[in-house]
Design a protein around this motif. Structure first.
Motif, PDB file in Angstrom:
ATOM      1  N   ALA A  45      11.229   4.302   6.054  1.00 40.52           N
ATOM      2  CA  ALA A  45      10.840   5.302   7.050  1.00 40.52           C
ATOM      3  C   ALA A  45       9.793   4.731   7.985  1.00 40.52           C
ATOM      4  N   ILE A  46       9.886   5.132   9.216  1.00 40.42           N
ATOM      5  CA  ILE A  46       8.836   4.798  10.179  1.00 40.42           C
ATOM      6  C   ILE A  46       7.646   5.673   9.847  1.00 40.42           C
ATOM      7  N   ALA A  47       6.461   5.116   9.947  1.00 37.03           N
ATOM      8  CA  ALA A  47       5.251   5.873   9.582  1.00 37.03           C
ATOM      9  C   ALA A  47       5.156   7.155  10.392  1.00 37.03           C
ATOM     10  N   VAL A  48       5.011   8.248   9.669  1.00 38.99           N
ATOM     11  CA  VAL A  48       4.761   9.550  10.272  1.00 38.99           C
ATOM     12  C   VAL A  48       3.295   9.820   9.998  1.00 38.99           C
ATOM     13  N   SER A  49       2.538  10.138  11.003  1.00 44.26           N
ATOM     14  CA  SER A  49       1.081  10.209  10.927  1.00 44.26           C
ATOM     15  C   SER A  49       0.605   8.857  10.409  1.00 44.26           C
ATOM     16  N   ASN A  50      -0.085   8.809   9.293  1.00 40.55           N
ATOM     17  CA  ASN A  50      -0.567   7.510   8.825  1.00 40.55           C
ATOM     18  C   ASN A  50       0.079   7.093   7.513  1.00 40.55           C
ATOM     19  N   SER A  51       1.202   7.725   7.127  1.00 44.35           N
ATOM     20  CA  SER A  51       1.795   7.411   5.835  1.00 44.35           C
ATOM     21  C   SER A  51       3.300   7.180   5.911  1.00 44.35           C
ATOM     22  N   LYS A  52       3.692   5.928   5.847  1.00 46.58           N
ATOM     23  CA  LYS A  52       5.107   5.573   5.744  1.00 46.58           C
ATOM     24  C   LYS A  52       5.656   6.075   4.409  1.00 46.58           C
ATOM     25  N   ASP A  53       4.798   6.068   3.399  1.00 50.96           N
ATOM     26  CA  ASP A  53       5.212   6.466   2.065  1.00 50.96           C
ATOM     27  C   ASP A  53       5.645   7.925   1.992  1.00 50.96           C
ATOM     28  N   SER A  54       5.012   8.799   2.747  1.00 49.28           N
ATOM     29  CA  SER A  54       5.416  10.212   2.698  1.00 49.28           C
ATOM     30  C   SER A  54       6.818  10.387   3.272  1.00 49.28           C
ATOM     31  N   GLY A  55       7.161   9.636   4.292  1.00 48.28           N
ATOM     32  CA  GLY A  55       8.507   9.691   4.856  1.00 48.28           C
ATOM     33  C   GLY A  55       9.547   9.163   3.884  1.00 48.28           C
ATOM     34  N   MET A  56       9.224   8.062   3.188  1.00 47.11           N
ATOM     35  CA  MET A  56      10.157   7.530   2.191  1.00 47.11           C
ATOM     36  C   MET A  56      10.321   8.517   1.042  1.00 47.11           C
ATOM     37  N   TYR A  57       9.215   9.089   0.604  1.00 40.56           N
ATOM     38  CA  TYR A  57       9.242  10.090  -0.470  1.00 40.56           C
ATOM     39  C   TYR A  57      10.164  11.252  -0.115  1.00 40.56           C
ATOM     40  N   LEU A  58      10.062  11.779   1.097  1.00 42.92           N
ATOM     41  CA  LEU A  58      10.893  12.914   1.502  1.00 42.92           C
ATOM     42  C   LEU A  58      12.380  12.561   1.489  1.00 42.92           C
ATOM     43  N   LYS A  59      12.717  11.323   1.896  1.00 45.55           N
ATOM     44  CA  LYS A  59      14.116  10.899   1.874  1.00 45.55           C
ATOM     45  C   LYS A  59      14.638  10.780   0.445  1.00 45.55           C
ATOM     46  N   VAL A  60      13.833  10.216  -0.460  1.00 46.12           N
ATOM     47  CA  VAL A  60      14.243  10.079  -1.861  1.00 46.12           C
ATOM     48  C   VAL A  60      14.340  11.457  -2.511  1.00 46.12           C
ATOM     49  N   LEU A  75      14.576   0.692  -4.941  1.00 48.51           N
ATOM     50  CA  LEU A  75      14.144  -0.692  -4.824  1.00 48.51           C
ATOM     51  C   LEU A  75      13.230  -0.749  -3.611  1.00 48.51           C
ATOM     52  N   SER A  76      11.955  -1.064  -3.876  1.00 47.09           N
ATOM     53  CA  SER A  76      10.976  -1.048  -2.785  1.00 47.09           C
ATOM     54  C   SER A  76       9.912  -2.101  -3.046  1.00 47.09           C
ATOM     55  N   GLY A  77       9.031  -2.241  -2.089  1.00 44.62           N
ATOM     56  CA  GLY A  77       7.895  -3.127  -2.262  1.00 44.62           C
ATOM     57  C   GLY A  77       6.969  -2.607  -3.347  1.00 44.62           C
ATOM     58  N   ASN A  78       6.193  -3.512  -3.920  1.00 40.83           N
ATOM     59  CA  ASN A  78       5.372  -3.161  -5.083  1.00 40.83           C
ATOM     60  C   ASN A  78       4.324  -2.092  -4.807  1.00 40.83           C
ATOM     61  N   VAL A  79       3.827  -1.980  -3.615  1.00 42.96           N
ATOM     62  CA  VAL A  79       2.840  -0.934  -3.325  1.00 42.96           C
ATOM     63  C   VAL A  79       3.525   0.428  -3.261  1.00 42.96           C
ATOM     64  N   HIS A  80       4.710   0.500  -2.669  1.00 44.45           N
ATOM     65  CA  HIS A  80       5.403   1.776  -2.500  1.00 44.45           C
ATOM     66  C   HIS A  80       5.781   2.423  -3.829  1.00 44.45           C
ATOM     67  N   ASN A  81       6.059   1.622  -4.855  1.00 48.56           N
ATOM     68  CA  ASN A  81       6.485   2.219  -6.122  1.00 48.56           C
ATOM     69  C   ASN A  81       5.333   2.467  -7.095  1.00 48.56           C
ATOM     70  N   MET A  82       4.111   2.205  -6.690  1.00 50.92           N
ATOM     71  CA  MET A  82       2.964   2.522  -7.554  1.00 50.92           C
ATOM     72  C   MET A  82       2.922   4.028  -7.813  1.00 50.92           C
ATOM     73  N   ILE A  83       2.528   4.406  -9.038  1.00 46.50           N
ATOM     74  CA  ILE A  83       2.497   5.827  -9.383  1.00 46.50           C
ATOM     75  C   ILE A  83       1.091   6.418  -9.308  1.00 46.50           C
TER      76      ILE A  83
END
Length: 170
Positions: A45-60, A75-83
């Motif tokens: 996902a393209i960063a929405v506001s300051n969080s690319k992760d929130s966009g990826m989360y919504l798609k998943v 399958l993602s980069g190591n930072v994105h899959n941190m819990i």
């Protein structure tokens, strides 16, 4: 898509900047695409506001809700899959783990790939480059003699990930 359409797509035709555009990723897609029971989806996902992760989360999340009987593997980069949050910001894995509607608290497995040595293509700030990597011995490399293994961590051991995938060579 056909194999040739994957390899000739805009995404895989451009110069690799972080590894996602690599032959290895294209080969994974074309291989999985041939398995009848596998459904692929893309969640970058393209960063929405300051969080690319929130966009990826919504798609998943949408895929999980649309396919509740499926097992979802990302399958993602190591930072994105941190819990747990990273540098004060929620990651995609953190959003998924804490989503009350999905209720994945005790169902999510986040792997960190640990290794002893080898060769990897990565970007450490100077563009994508092939590098020789070697780490000092760790508990993962000295505890057992296996070339590779999965280690599920207990709740007490869990930090940013709750499982380790160790390979002697990367």
């Amino acid at each position: 898509h056909t194999d040739s359409s994957v390899y000739s797509s805009d995404f895989f035709s451009k110069i690799a900047t972080d590894g996602r555009e690599s032959f290895a990723w294209a080969e994974v897609i074309t291989t999985l695409n041939k398995i009848k029971n596998v459904k692929l989806f893309f969640f970058d996902a393209i960063a929405v506001s300051n969080s690319k992760d929130s966009g990826m989360y919504l798609k998943v999340k949408k895929q999980i809700q649309n396919n509740p009987r499926y097992k979802t593997i990302t399958l993602s980069g190591n930072v994105h899959n941190m819990i747990q949050p990273f540098k004060g910001a929620n990651t995609m894995g953190c959003y998924l783990k804490t989503d009350k509607e999905l209720n994945l608290q005790d169902k999510i497995c986040s792997l960190n790939h640990c290794y002893k040595s080898g060769t990897m293509c990565n970007n450490t700030g100077n563009g994508l480059q092939l590098r020789q990597v070697s780490k000092t011995d760790s508990d993962y490399s000295t505890s057992v003699d296996y070339n590779g293994y999965f280690l599920l961590l207990t709740q007490k051991q869990t930090d940013r990930y709750n499982a380790i995938f160790f390979t002697r060579n990367v």
